[in-house]
Motif scaffolding. Structure first.
Motif, PDB file in Angstrom:
ATOM      1  N   TRP A  16      -1.164  -1.523  -5.109  1.00  0.00           N
ATOM      2  CA  TRP A  16      -2.469  -2.376  -4.707  1.00  0.00           C
ATOM      3  C   TRP A  16      -3.617  -1.892  -5.425  1.00  0.00           C
ATOM      4  O   TRP A  16      -3.343  -0.915  -6.279  1.00  0.00           O
ATOM      5  N   ILE A  45       0.917  -1.247   0.047  1.00  0.00           N
ATOM      6  CA  ILE A  45       0.050  -0.006   0.050  1.00  0.00           C
ATOM      7  C   ILE A  45       0.889   1.117  -0.066  1.00  0.00           C
ATOM      8  O   ILE A  45       0.517   2.110  -0.727  1.00  0.00           O
ATOM      9  N   SER A  99      -7.474  -0.817  -5.359  1.00  0.00           N
ATOM     10  CA  SER A  99      -8.347  -0.415  -4.292  1.00  0.00           C
ATOM     11  C   SER A  99      -9.781  -0.424  -4.903  1.00  0.00           C
ATOM     12  O   SER A  99     -10.688  -0.166  -4.212  1.00  0.00           O
TER      13      SER A  99
END
Ligand code: NAG
Ligand code: NAG
Ligand code: NAG
Ligand code: NAG
Length: 455
Positions: free
Chosen positions: A299, A294, A301
């Motif tokens: 990542w 993160i 989302s």
């Protein structure tokens, strides 16, 4: 005092030479270790000599070592190890940190980072800032009284130098230990009271990560299977100790942490106290991405979070991962514990490293519209319910609920984890045949009458 001053000067020199195109010096206004009040020290301190931290695998230096020096570690954590300071005889030292980081070549380095929000140099430092920030909340000294005698700025410069203070959950005098040896040496954690067992024993967990039933013979701390929090960010419960043990085995380090969980604090070849915490910071546990990924921006989302600005290299969701905390930042200093502490510490370390924190909003997970466990994807390998009644061997497939054998969806997790999927699928199949009842099946389930496809 003199020694510390020399240390600081060395840091300035080394770092300035290192990154000429992006000069980095410790920010003015962040004080130094020598100017902080002396802490209270618990117990008698580290032994005069001991086996030093070593790496049985002789892994090469991490890129981190080229910029994060022993002088910086010692300046940042003068009160480590229950007040005594960094010591290579005890769990927290630069040497232990350095060896641990070698097992995670992507930690605090520019490897595998392709976000364009920050420069590689900044990503490296933000990664360490985030890890240290969580360590402050988890095991920092968190000495509020500093704010009673010092200015806000001076107090903060000492408060956030309080990291790596505690070894055991419950502080330097842990309520889980024998009151006559309450945690003043790392070996004090060898056995505990029943409250320190932290044993979870569902059929599946007991199959993979059984708690030790051994006893110590000491009525004040009779249990050996003690999985309460240990180390910089406090790994706890048998399933976390067990998963870390499995990971160590994959790195050629064989250690029976389920029988002897306190090796986390006492083992030095390699040193495990920092390593266990880095492992937790660096490893996704679906539905949770790794905190590291993160901070690096590795990542996914989802559309709703992206529209609200919760995407890319941000800090906020890391507090969700470590302890499900999204309370936001308090206005005053030092403010309360929890997410506020994590955010303020991250800001302080970013200031020290002279890197941007990111916008205020995304420092907290408070306003993140879709929390990590609500982002729909497959999470674990499970017996294939859609085929187990067929006349064919049993199989495992990804399922949308969580479990102990992770499935890493390529859309959500880095390639190095996705590469473990096939191995995990086999581990699942093996466990179906070895212990079908924990999946709620038996010989009346057709697939079990066929030989395992792995044999
Ligand atoms: C907290 O800081 C004060 C100085 O403000 C110091 O006297 C005290 O020993 C510290 N407490 C601990 C536990 O280190
Ligand atoms: C511990 O004891 C329980 C209950 O007696 C048993 O089910 C379990 O298998 C034992 N664990 C180990 C590791 O021997
Ligand atoms: C970096 O970007 C490349 C090209 O888009 C991509 O293939 C790779 O997976 C990315 N790496 C990470 C860790 O996200
Ligand atoms: C989850 O895995 C199953 C196979 O077990 C697949 O059919 C399904 O499409 C996957 N779901 C998602 C959201 O990827």
């Amino acid at each position: 005092m003199v020694v510390i001053m020399t240390g600081i000067r060395t840091v300035l020199l080394t770092v300035a030479v290192l990154s000429a195109q992006n000069p980095f010096v410790i920010a003015i206004g962040y004080g130094n270790a020598g100017s902080c009040p002396k802490p209270y020290k618990f117990g008698n301190g580290p032994p005069a000599s001991c086996p030093q931290p070593t790496d049985p695998n002789n892994r090469p230096p991490s890129q981190l070592e080229s910029w994060f020096t022993k002088e910086m570690f010692d300046d940042l954590f003068p009160f480590a190890n229950i007040g005594w300071g960094p010591s290579s005889c005890w769990p927290y030292s630069y040497e232990a940190f350095k060896i641990s980081a070698r097992y995670f070549p992507e930690f605090g380095t520019s490897i595998n980072v392709n976000n364009t929000v920050y420069k590689p140099d900044q990503n490296m430092r933000r990664d360490l800032a985030a890890f240290f920030a969580h360590a402050i909340q988890e095991t920092g000294e968190n000495n509020y009284s500093l704010y009673e005698t010092l200015s806000d700025e001076e107090a903060s410069n000492c408060f956030y130098r309080g990291g790596f203070f505690n070894w055991f959950e419950g502080g330097p005098t842990s309520r889980y230990l024998d009151p006559t040896t309450p945690g003043y040496t790392p070996a004090d954690g060898n056995s505990c009271s029943s409250a320190g067992q932290y044993c979870t024993d569902s059929p599946l967990i007991s199959y993979f990560y059984p708690c030790s039933n051994q006893t110590s013979g000491n009525p004040a701390a009779p249990y050996k299977g003690c999985y309460f929090g240990r180390g910089a960010i406090q790994i706890s419960y048998n399933y976390n100790y067990g998963q870390f043990q499995e990971w160590l085995k994959s790195k050629n380090i064989v250690v029976d942490l389920l029988s002897e969980p306190n090796l986390l604090m006492t083992k030095m070849d390699p040193p495990l106290a920092m390593m266990a915490s880095l492992w937790f910071y660096m490893t996704p546990q679906p539905p949770k991405p790794a905190m590291h990924d993160i901070v690096m921006g590795n990542w996914e989302s989802g559309a709703e979070n992206k529209a609200a600005g919760y995407t890319g290299p941000i800090f906020g969701p890391t507090s969700l991962i470590i302890n499900n905390e999204c309370g936001g930042e308090d206005e005053n200093n030092p403010g309360g514990p929890g997410e506020s502490r994590r955010i303020k510490a991250f800001k302080w370390f970013c200031g020290y490293f002279k890197v941007p924190t990111g916008e205020q909003k995304t420092l907290s997970c408070k306003n993140m519209p879709v929390k990590l466990d609500m982002i729909q994807h497959n999470l674990s390998y499970q017996i294939d319910w859609s085929s187990n009644w067929k006349n064919a061997p049993c199989d495992c497939v990804p399922a949308s609920y969580g479990g102990l054998i992770y499935y890493y969806d390529p859309k959500y997790y880095p390639a190095s984890f996705v590469a473990q999927n096939e191995m995990n699928r086999k581990k699942c199949i093996e466990s179906v045949y070895a212990n079908p009842s924990m999946y709620g099946v038996d010989k009346t389930t057709a697939c079990l009458n066929y030989k395992s496809p792995l044999n």
